[in-house]
Structure formats: C-alpha cells, structure tokens
Design an enzyme around this catalytic site. Structure first.
Site: not given
Ligand code: ZN
Length: 484
Positions: A452, A310
């Site tokens: 991430h 992400d």
């Molecule tokens: Zn996020």
C-alpha cells in the site's frame, strides 16, 4: 453552496485499516436520555458497548501510536484509525472527536432504521501524518460514512501537535493574522485552487472566492508537510469532493508566523531538491527512450514479479516509492482509489509519467460483493474516468477492495481482475523491516505482491525488499504481464 458543516460522500482512504475510539462525556448524556425510551430497542445504549477489536501499534513517527478499532457487530460495521501520543490533552481532543463521529453514525443508523429494513452501512476513519521541518505534526483525519449506500458523506478534520511540548497550534498561531498577510494568503490559496480546478466537479469562480475569502476561519483545516502547506476547504456542503490545495513553502513562507517560517537556507535547499528531481526525471526519460528498443529482450531464466501498490496516491509515500522504483529501473502497478486521484491529481500524473501501470481500485473502497449493481458500476467506472482524465491513460486492470468480488461485480467492467498471491500485511504491521520478511517467505516466479502506497513504513522497507528480489534473479514487471 451552503455554509454548513462538512458533508461529503465519497472518499475514504482507507482500506482494511481503520479505527476509532470513544470515551466522551457529552454523548453519554444523550444516551441516557434516549435510553429511557426502551420502545425502540435499536438505539444503542452507549457507543462503547459495541463489540469491537482494538489494536495499538507504534507509528513511524516518533512518539505517535496508531489505534485501530474494528467493529465485531454486523449491524454497525466500522473501521477506525486515529493517532495518540504521550500528551493527554491531545489524546482527549482526538478521542472526543472520534467518539462524536461514532455517536452520530449510530444515531443516523437508528434514525434510518425507523423506516427501512435490511440495509447496509459503512463507517471508516483513517488518518495521515505529516511533519513540518520544525517537528510539528499534522494529522489529517478523514471519515466516511454511508447508510444504505445513499447518505454517503466525507469529512476532514486536522489536528496538530508539537511532540515535545504538547502544544496544539491553531491556524491563528501558525500564520500572520494581520489584514495584509491574510489577504495575500487568501489570494495565493485562490490561485492554487483555480489552477487545480480541472476535474469534473469544477468550482465556480464565485465558490473559489467564497472558500478562500480573507477570513482566518476559512483556513482552519491545514497541514504542514516537509515541503508545503496544505489547506482543506471543508466549510462548504457538497456531495462531491473536498477542495484541497498544496502550496510550496516558497509561496507562503513570508505569510507564516515566525516559528513556522523556514530559514532562507532551508528554502533554497528545498527548491534545489525539487529542481534536482525534475532534472533526474528529464535525464531518465531520455535514457528510457534510448533503451526502449532493447526493452523487449527476454532475459532467459528470469523470474518475474509484480509489485503492486494499493489505496493511493499519497503525496508523501507515493513519491518516495517512485524514487525507489526508479533506483531499480523497475516498473510497478498502482491500484488507485478514484477519490484519492481526485484529491491528488498531480501525484497520479507523476506515477503515470514515471511509466508505471495504472490500476482501478474503486472510488471509496467498499466491499463490492455486498453492494448494489448501480453502486458497483459507479465505483468502478467513475474511477476509470478520473484516472484517464487526470493522467491521459486508462487503467489496465481492476483490483476489488479486500479482493472481494462476484459475478455481478465482473459484469460491471471489462477490466481484468488483478488479485495477489503475496500479502505483505504492510497495513497491519507498519514495520519497514517486516516488508522484506513477508516477501521472502512467499515470493515465487510469477508472484503478485500486495503493498500500500499510503504507509511510510512501506516506503521505508521497499529498497531492502527490491534489493533482495533483484539479487535473487527476479525482474520487476507490471501486473498485466502476469495476468492470463
Ligand atoms: Zn485496498
């Protein structure tokens, strides 16, 4: 275009992580002044008085700590992250800047409060770290503020630090400042800006020549990475995105001050590396098409897992993650922020070209469960548009920031919602080794793993995590394979 400070809505890298600080002196005087007018109790006495949680962790960069501060005051929410070192002058400079931003935010809220009731506000600061081959750190600090979902603005400011000496070179110390080289730099920057100028907020030729005019001040905000010089053109007022160009050293080396020039050998090495990557990509694409027919064969008893990344794309971390995924011939899913896709279109394109699945993660990463219908609609659909515009492919699914959504959010998009069941907390621990540990304990057949692609530590730990998963019989699938 006005030649004022930087004001840009949109864009906030950030996610759950953000931070700030405060301790300054200038702002304090003004607080004393407003403090007298006790008639308006909404004006805070001091930025330091707001209840918050402060955290400090070592970053992946030697000698650099990450300070995170998250507000505990529901009336002035913020999430701030900034770097600190062992050098006091650097630390003070960063803290002063952060405090100034925070103070402005509080004053803007107080202003707005005079005429409005029941509104929400948002304030995030995050940063990225890059390193020149000579060791110099560049910190790119991005802040995003919005009050009542209207006055959104984004700023970028860069800081530089020689971790050994504590020097903080400015643009005048890193490039040649004579008229001729400066003119060439201006031309190079203009041509890169024109070349990247393909999104829906295209700059006019006139704007480009204004931004890149042969004047040192236009290049104040810069960063050196391992491969290139990045310039951030923050000098215009716009409600759109901040123009950025990334120029490989091969195009600017001769324009840099001696301390920042790469040797001929290093330059050649970098060029070879990048053409090697290109060759690898070509070979892989060929292999891929050769083996495509066999792809659909189901492996009996295989356990499936979806790796998801992400908040990117990111020019450094996403590219490293792509390499590791390629090593395992694995397909993953990238939930991108529209604002970052606009910043780094070529990185988003690389993800798509490598055959990974693209996902929508909103434009600026707000908590959509608390946003207006119009904002939700814009956040999601603007992001889908830029992803398709840049990569030629539509996102397959939507992941709401913080996993926060409700019926109103669902009504604004046809995309299926993709959450996760294994949270690596990679944004929190920033520790490559802990990535595997957090996966090991929770992964099962059908798991969706949240990571991430903006933290170097995540790229560090990915290889070990994937080796473990592969040894334990997991195959890597895009998230859409696991959404029912
Ligand atoms: Zn996020």
């Amino acid at each position: 275009m006005k030649n004022i400070k930087n004001r840009f809505p949109f864009f906030d890298f950030l996610l759950t992580i953000l931070t700030i600080i405060l301790l300054g002196t200038g702002a304090y005087l003004i607080f004393l002044y407003t403090g007298d007018s006790s008639a308006n109790s909404s004006i805070p006495k001091d930025v330091d008085d707001i209840a918050s949680t402060i955290d400090e962790v070592d970053s992946n960069f030697t000698g650099i700590k990450i300070i995170t501060e998250i507000s505990n005051d529901p009336n002035t929410p913020f999430a701030i992250q900034y770097p600190q070192s062992k050098h006091i002058a650097f630390n003070d400079k960063v803290k002063k800047y952060i405090k100034r931003l925070k103070y402005d935010y509080l004053m803007n809220i107080a202003d707005y409060e005079q005429d409005h009731k029941n509104f929400t506000s948002e304030f995030n600061i995050s940063f990225e770290t890059f390193q020149h081959p000579n060791g110099l750190y560049s910190f790119v600090v991005v802040n995003h503020e919005s009050i009542d979902e209207q006055n959104g603005k984004t700023n970028i400011r860069t800081f530089h630090l020689n971790p050994e000496t504590g020097d903080m070179p400015t643009i005048a110390e890193v490039v040649k400042t004579e008229e001729e080289p400066l003119k060439i730099l201006s031309n190079v920057a203009a041509s890169f800006l024109a070349e990247n100028n393909t999104t829906d907020h295209a700059l006019s030729d006139e704007e480009i020549s204004l931004l890149t005019a042969s004047n040192l001040e236009n290049f104040n905000e810069f960063a050196f990475t391992n491969e290139m010089l990045i310039l951030y053109f923050t000098q215009i007022e716009t409600d759109e995105v901040i123009p950025i160009v990334s120029i490989p050293y091969s195009d600017v080396n001769h324009l840099l001050a001696l301390d920042f020039q790469l040797s001929r050998n290093d330059l050649v090495k970098k060029e070879n590396e990048s053409s090697e990557q290109q060759n690898n990509k070509d070979t892989n694409e060929k292999e891929k098409s050769d083996s495509d027919e066999n792809d659909e064969k189901e492996i009996p008893n295989a356990k499936r897992v979806a790796l998801t990344f992400d908040d990117g794309p990111d020019p450094a971390v996403t590219m490293r993650i792509l390499e590791t995924l390629e090593k395992y011939d694995a397909k993953a899913t990238f939930f991108m922020l529209g604002s970052r896709v606009e910043f780094y279109p070529e990185i988003a394109k690389n993800v798509q070209e490598a055959g990974h699945e693209l996902g929508n993660h909103s434009w600026t990463h707000p908590d959509l469960s608390k946003a207006s219908t119009e904002k939700i609609f814009n956040e999601i659909n603007r992001t889908s548009s830029i992803i398709e515009e840049v990569t030629g492919e539509k996102p397959y699914s939507f992941r709401p920031p913080y996993g926060a959504f409700n019926d109103v959010v669902m009504q604004q998009t046809d995309l299926p919602v993709a959450l996760w069941d294994v949270d690596t907390l990679d944004w929190k621990h920033r520790n490559g080794q802990q990535l595997l540990a957090s996966i090991k304990n929770h992964v099962k057949d059908g798991s969706i793993i949240l990571m991430h692609d903006i933290h170097p530590s995540t790229a560090d730990g990915l290889d070990a995590a994937m080796a473990y998963l592969q040894e334990n019989g997991f195959i890597f699938v895009p998230v859409s394979d696991l959404l029912e």
